[in-house]
Design an enzyme around this catalytic site. Structure first.
Site, mmCIF file in Angstrom:
data_model
loop_
_atom_site.group_PDB
_atom_site.id
_atom_site.type_symbol
_atom_site.label_atom_id
_atom_site.label_comp_id
_atom_site.label_asym_id
_atom_site.label_seq_id
_atom_site.Cartn_x
_atom_site.Cartn_y
_atom_site.Cartn_z
ATOM 1 N N SER A 1 0.843 -1.190 0.000
ATOM 2 C CA SER A 1 0.000 0.000 0.000
ATOM 3 C C SER A 1 0.881 1.244 0.000
ATOM 4 C CB SER A 1 -0.971 -0.030 1.185
ATOM 5 O OG SER A 1 -1.995 0.932 1.021
ATOM 6 N N LYS B 1 4.512 2.011 -2.089
ATOM 7 C CA LYS B 1 5.014 3.195 -2.799
ATOM 8 C C LYS B 1 6.431 3.526 -2.303
ATOM 9 C CE LYS B 1 0.399 5.294 -2.225
ATOM 10 N NZ LYS B 1 -0.372 4.780 -3.326
ATOM 11 N N GLN C 1 -7.516 5.402 -8.153
ATOM 12 C CA GLN C 1 -7.347 6.628 -7.391
ATOM 13 C C GLN C 1 -6.749 7.710 -8.292
ATOM 14 O OE1 GLN C 1 -4.572 6.600 -4.058
ATOM 15 N NE2 GLN C 1 -5.580 8.370 -3.123
ATOM 16 N N GLU D 1 -3.868 13.400 -0.662
ATOM 17 C CA GLU D 1 -4.141 12.576 0.519
ATOM 18 C C GLU D 1 -3.062 12.733 1.577
ATOM 19 O OE1 GLU D 1 -4.769 7.862 1.677
ATOM 20 O OE2 GLU D 1 -5.047 8.534 -0.386
ATOM 21 N N TRP E 1 -9.341 0.778 -7.018
ATOM 22 C CA TRP E 1 -8.603 1.934 -6.509
ATOM 23 C C TRP E 1 -7.094 1.788 -6.674
ATOM 24 C CZ3 TRP E 1 -10.531 6.496 -5.190
ATOM 25 C CH2 TRP E 1 -9.815 7.365 -4.342
ATOM 26 N N HIS F 1 -6.971 -6.360 0.452
ATOM 27 C CA HIS F 1 -5.798 -5.505 0.313
ATOM 28 C C HIS F 1 -4.719 -5.903 1.326
ATOM 29 C CE1 HIS F 1 -3.453 -2.069 -0.730
ATOM 30 N NE2 HIS F 1 -3.742 -1.352 0.336
#
Length: 554
Positions: A241, A245, A283, A291, A335, A372
Site C-alpha cells: 500500500s 510506494k 485513485q 491525501e 482503486w 488488500h
C-alpha cells in the site's frame, strides 16, 4: 483515502520480461527463456552496486524543452535527442531519468549526509545523521533467521510488506523500519516533520516517499559501515500500500538495493501516471497528491495533466535494472490501478530486456484473494526464489509475468518507441567531478591542473590514472588497457596518500577506502579486446597526487 485491512505479507520472485500485447481471456503468463544477449551479459544479471548512485558523476543538463505527450516517454532517448546504443550508455541515461524523476515527481534526494553513524546488533539498528549543523536519529528492529550469519536482510516498511516468516525461513533477516519516523504523515506540505525534515527543513519540497527512501539508504549506510558481522550487504526492501510506494521509491533511488518488492502500491507507486486517468475506479492523481504529501511539491502541476510530464513510472521501473524487481498487484480493488501498474511494468521490462537482464523482473497480479495487503499463497514460492537468487546468491529461478485478465494493460497502446539492441562493450565515463555524493566539488574549475600517471605494468594489462584536484578532494579516472592478448577480467591496485580516502566510485567494484585499495571490473567491462581500453573512476577526499596503479588480468 487509504485502503487499509488485512495483514501485509507476500511476495516476490525475480524475473522475466514481457510481451507487449496481452490476451483478453484468462491470466497472461509469460515465461521468457534467456536470450543469447542476456547470456552474454554475464554478471550483469545480479548486479547490485556498492554505491548509492553509480551515475553521480554524469553531466546532467536538461534542455529547456522536454518531450511530452500522451504516450510513455522513450526511456532510451537522451536529453540531446539521440538514443543510447550500448549497455554502457545506460548509466548516464539513467542519471538523466533520475534528474527528471526528482525534479517533477518526488523531489530531491540529497546525497549521503556529511556524517552517518550507527550500530548493528542482532536485534536493532541505530542511525545517527548530521549535516550542516543539524542532526537526527532513528532506529529499526532486527529479527535474524536461524543459522549462522552474517545474513542478508529485507527492510520491511511500516510492518506491511512481504511475509516476514517466509523471508526468515528463506534465510534472510527482517529489518522493521518505521518510515513515519523519517517522514511523518498527517502534516501540511509547508510543515513536514520527521528525521529527514529535521535535516533538510520542514518546508522542503521533497515528498514523503523520497524521505522514506532516504531513510532506507541511511540504514544501508550503517550496515555497509558495520563490518558485516551480523548483516551483510545483500539487502532487499518491501512494503504494501503506501509502504509499497515507499519500497518502490527506495529501490529506484539506491542501487545498493539488490531486490525491490513493492506490493499493491497504487497511484503514486508503480502504476503509469498517464494510464491512471483512463482506468475506471483508480485513485486519481489529484487524490494521491492531496491525501498525504507523498509526492514532491512540484507534482501539483501534473495531477490533471500527466501528459505534460517528461517522465513516467515505466522509467522508474527501468531505473531498478538490472537488479531484482518483483512487483505484486491486486486486480480486485479498482482503486489500486493495477491495469496501469501492468503498463508500467511492461514498459520497464523493455529496459531490462535491452540490458540483457530480462530474467530479473517479475510481475504478478493473477491472485484469487482480493483483500488488500493479504498474505497470498501465490506469492510465497516466488518470494523464496527471489531471496535465494538476489540475496543468498544460491538460486537462478527464471522470472515470470502473471497478469490477471481483469486488469491487463497493453503496452502497444502506450508507446511509439522501439526497444533497441544495445551493444556490449567498455564504457568511458565522464571525467567531470560528480555533482552529488559525500563530497561535492566546487563549481569552479580545479585549481590544480589534471595530472596523468603513466601506465604501470601488470600481467596482461596496464593501468593509467588522470586526476582532477581541488581543495580538499579529487576525482580520478583510471584507464585499463589490455596487452597483446584479450583479457576476461582485471584488478587494479593502488595506494592512496596518507589522509586520503575514496568516497565514491563508478563502473567498478571496490575493496577498501584508504591506504591500499583494489578495484575490479563489473560484469559489463571485464572483457577487453587486445590493445583496447575501458575506464572507471572514483572520487576521493584529500590529495590524489602520486597515484601509481598496477593492473593484473584474469
Amino acid at each position: 483515502m487509504i485502503i487499509s485491512s488485512g495483514r501485509s505479507r507476500i511476495r516476490s520472485t525475480v524475473v522475466v520480461l514481457a510481451a507487449a500485447a496481452l490476451a483478453v481471456g484468462g491470466a497472461v503468463s509469460v515465461v521468457a527463456e534467456s536470450t543469447t544477449a542476456e547470456a552474454a551479459a554475464g554478471d550483469i544479471v545480479l548486479a547490485a552496486s556498492t554505491v548509492e548512485d553509480e551515475g553521480a558523476d554524469c553531466p546532467v543538463s536538461p534542455p529547456g524543452s522536454l518531450p511530452t505527450g500522451s504516450r510513455l516517454p522513450d526511456p532510451f532517448r537522451k536529453f540531446d535527442g539521440t538514443r543510447i546504443t550500448s549497455k554502457a550508455d545506460w548509466r548516464c541515461r539513467r542519471a538523466e531519468t533520475r534528474e527528471l524523476a526528482e525534479r517533477y515527481v518526488y523531489g530531491d534526494k540529497p546525497a549521503k549526509p556529511a556524517t552517518v553513524t550507527g550500530t548493528v546488533s542482532s536485534s536493532n539498528i541505530t542511525v545517527n545523521v548530521s549535516q550542516n549543523g543539524r542532526s537526527a536519529s532513528f532506529s529499526a528492529g532486527v529479527q535474524l533467521p536461524s543459522g549462522t550469519g552474517p545474513f542478508p536482510a529485507v527492510i520491511v516498511l511500516g510492518g506491511f510488506g512481504a511475509d516476514t516468516a517466509t523471508i526468515r525461513s528463506a534465510g534472510a533477516a527482517v529489518i522493521s523500519y518505521d518510515p513515519l519516523a523519517v517522514g511523518r504523515e498527517g502534516t501540511p506540505r509547508n510543515n513536514k516533520q520527521g528525521a529527514f525534515y529535521s535535516i533538510y527543513g520542514n518546508t522542503s519540497s521533497t515528498g514523503l516517499l523520497m524521505a522514506w527512501a532516504w531513510g532506507v539508504s541511511r540504514i544501508i549506510d550503517v550496515i555497509q559501515q558495520s563490518g558485516g558481522n551480523v548483516l551483510r550487504m545483500d539487502v532487499g526492501v518491501t512494503g504494501c500500500s503506501r509502504y509499497g510506494k515507499g519500497a518502490f521509491t527506495a529501490g529506484v533511488f539506491d542501487q545498493r538495493v539488490a531486490l525491490t518488492m513493492p506490493i499493491e502500491s497504487g497511484s503514486a507507486g508503480v502504476p503509469a501516471f498517464r494510464a491512471i486517468a483512463g482506468e475506471s475506479g483508480a485513485q486519481p492523481l489529484s487524490s494521491a497528491y492531496g491525501e498525504q504529501p507523498w509526492l514532491g511539491d512540484a507534482f501539483s502541476s501534473y495531477t490533471g495533466n500527466p501528459n505534460g510530464l517528461p517522465v513516467d513510472t515505466h522509467q522508474m521501473v527501468g531505473m531498478v535494472a538490472p537488479r531484482g524487481l518483483f512487483i505484486m498487484e491486486n486486480p480486485h480493488v479498482d482503486w489500486l490501478a493495477s491495469r496501469s501498474g501492468s503498463v508500467a511494468a511492461l514498459g520497464g521490462a523493455e529496459i531490462y530486456k535491452a540490458l540483457g537482464a530480462g530474467e530479473n523482473i517479475s510481475y504478478w497480479s493473477d491472485v484469487q484473494d482480493g483483500t488488500h495487503c493479504a498474505s497470498r499463497t501465490e506469492w510465497r514460492t516466488p518470494l523464496q526464489q527471489n531471496i535465494q537468487k538476489f540475496l543468498l546468491k544460491t538460486g537462478n529461478a527464471a522470472g515470470v509475468f502473471r497478469i490477471s485478465s481483469r486488469k491487463a494493460g497493453n503496452l502497444a497502446e502506450w508507446r511509439d518507441w522501439t526497444t533497441p539492441t544495445l551493444a556490449d562493450g567498455p564504457t568511458t565515463p565522464p571525467t567531470t567531478p560528480p555533482t552529488s555524493g559525500p563530497t561535492t566539488p566546487p563549481a569552479t574549475p580545479p585549481t590544480v591542473a589534471p595530472t596523468t600517471t603513466p601506465p604501470a605494468g601488470g600481467a596482461g594489462c596496464t593501468a593509467s590514472v588522470t586526476t582532477n584536484q581541488w581543495t580538499g578532494g579529487f576525482v580520478a579516472t583510471v584507464r585499463v588497457t589490455a596487452g597483446s592478448s584479450a583479457v576476461s577480467g582485471w584488478t587494479v591496485a593502488l595506494t592512496l596518500p596518507a589522509g586520503s580516502s575514496v568516497t565514491n566510485s563508478w563502473n567498478v567494484n571496490r575493496s577498501g577506502t584508504s591506504g591500499a585499495v583494489q578495484f575490479s571490473n563489473v560484469g559489463y567491462n571485464g572483457s577487453i579486446a587486445a590493445g583496447q581500453s575501458t575506464e572507471f573512476g572514483f572520487q576521493g577526499s584529500g590529495t590524489g597526487s602520486g597515484l601509481s596503479p598496477t593492473c593484473t588480468a584474469r
